[in-house]
Structures are given as C-alpha cells and as structure tokens.
Design a protein around this motif. Structure first.
Motif, PDB file in Angstrom:
ATOM      1  N   CYS A  69     -23.014  34.047   5.169  1.00  0.00           N
ATOM      2  CA  CYS A  69     -23.453  32.677   5.360  1.00  0.00           C
ATOM      3  C   CYS A  69     -22.572  32.018   6.414  1.00  0.00           C
ATOM      4  CB  CYS A  69     -23.403  31.896   4.052  1.00  0.00           C
ATOM      5  SG  CYS A  69     -24.022  30.207   4.207  1.00  0.00           S
ATOM      6  N   MET A  78     -25.855  25.252   2.227  1.00  0.00           N
ATOM      7  CA  MET A  78     -25.357  26.624   2.174  1.00  0.00           C
ATOM      8  C   MET A  78     -25.469  27.168   0.747  1.00  0.00           C
ATOM      9  SD  MET A  78     -22.033  26.071   4.652  1.00  0.00           S
ATOM     10  CE  MET A  78     -21.578  27.742   5.081  1.00  0.00           C
ATOM     11  N   CYS A 134     -27.639  30.360  -0.652  1.00  0.00           N
ATOM     12  CA  CYS A 134     -26.859  31.522  -1.079  1.00  0.00           C
ATOM     13  C   CYS A 134     -26.993  31.823  -2.566  1.00  0.00           C
ATOM     14  CB  CYS A 134     -25.374  31.314  -0.739  1.00  0.00           C
ATOM     15  SG  CYS A 134     -25.044  31.320   1.022  1.00  0.00           S
ATOM     16  N   VAL A 170     -18.352  34.285   4.199  1.00  0.00           N
ATOM     17  CA  VAL A 170     -18.650  32.956   4.739  1.00  0.00           C
ATOM     18  C   VAL A 170     -17.710  32.624   5.895  1.00  0.00           C
ATOM     19  CG1 VAL A 170     -18.708  30.493   4.190  1.00  0.00           C
ATOM     20  CG2 VAL A 170     -19.453  32.163   2.484  1.00  0.00           C
ATOM     21  N   ILE A 227     -27.520  34.160   6.386  1.00  0.00           N
ATOM     22  CA  ILE A 227     -27.969  32.779   6.232  1.00  0.00           C
ATOM     23  C   ILE A 227     -27.213  31.914   7.227  1.00  0.00           C
ATOM     24  CG2 ILE A 227     -27.947  30.797   4.661  1.00  0.00           C
ATOM     25  CD1 ILE A 227     -28.156  32.987   2.375  1.00  0.00           C
TER      26      ILE A 227
END
Length: 170
Positions: A145, A40, A44, A117, A165
C-alpha cells in the motif's frame, strides 16, 4: 475531500526537470491526513494482514496509523545499524549507488501475513527490497500500500505478484 489536492508539487526538486510530490502539506492537514489513512485502511482491510511493515522513514508515517486502524502490529524496516538485535538485510539500487534495509530476524513469524506500506512508489527498489526481507523471514506477503504512485517509472514491475494499493497516482 480529494487527497491529491493536498499534495504540493515542487518543480525542479531535487534537480531540474523533476516535480517533487511533497506530502508535508497533506500531513499538516488533520482532515486530509485522516482521509488518507482511512482510505488506505479501507482498501487494505480485505487483505487481512497480521502486521504492517513500513520502510524508514516515511513508511513509518503511514504504516503505524494504518496498523492501528487495521488492529495489527507494526514492524520497522530500517537503515543499516539502527536495529539492536540480529537482522536480515536486503540491498537495493539508488540513482547513484546502493542502500540497504534491515528488519529484526525475530520480527516476523513464518506464515505471518504481511502488508508493506510506504508513502510513495516510484522505481520500486525500496519496496522490492522490503519484500525480500519478508520472504527471508518466512512470512507471507499479502500486498503493498502506497499513498502516492508515480506512474511511468516501472515500480510495479519490480514487485511480486500481490495486490498493490495506491491512493493517488501521477
């Protein structure tokens, strides 16, 4: 290591016909958790956020270590009544009814670059509500994300046009 192999499928939970993607089996695996957070962070990092906003409660699980890896702060988006100072709030739809998330009014500064997130994106309602909180604060949303994306539920379509993402897709 394949992160997806550490996520357990539980059929018929919470109701018949649904396959629940259980991340607790990933979380208990030290190497798997490290690989997930590192993946991640790697994806990111180019977004250059100033902070990470994570939604209660599983967004906290990945948001805090991700913020740490990126060298930025973490802002919790909480359920109503959990934050002690003045808040912004945004409502979102659930399968049966609505819910709300809040952030402190002074948590984000105008122009601050924010990465949202969470552990999973399904229909996108929680993430879209969190994006509204970022917008209300005057900060700039640079991306989302998620560890897991459930394809076919239309979650991406509810989100603003910024990078999204995901590490694992089903």
């Amino acid at each position: 290591m394949e992160v997806k192999n550490l996520i357990r499928d539980l059929p018929d939970f919470p109701k018949p016909g649904i396959i629940f993607r259980d991340i607790t089996t990933l979380l208990r695996d030290p190497k798997g958790l490290r690989v997930a957070v590192d993946s991640m962070a790697e994806q990111c990092y180019p977004l250059a956020p100033d902070c990470v906003v994570g939604m209660e409660s599983r967004g906290f699980i990945f948001g805090v270590p991700l913020a740490y890896k990126l060298g930025v702060g973490f802002i919790p988006a909480r359920k109503p009544g959990k934050l002690p100072a003045a808040t912004y709030s945004a409502e979102y739809e659930l399968e049966y009814g609505t819910d709300r998330l809040e952030i402190h009014r002074d948590a984000l500064a105008p122009g601050q670059r924010v990465l949202i997130v969470d552990d999973l994106i399904a229909t996108g309602g929680t993430a879209a509500a969190t994006a509204k909180l970022v917008e209300r604060s005057g900060a700039t949303l640079v991306g989302f994300c998620f560890l897991v994306e459930l394809l076919g539920l239309g979650g991406r379509e509810k989100l603003p046009p910024v990078p999204i993402i995901t590490i694992v897709q089903y």
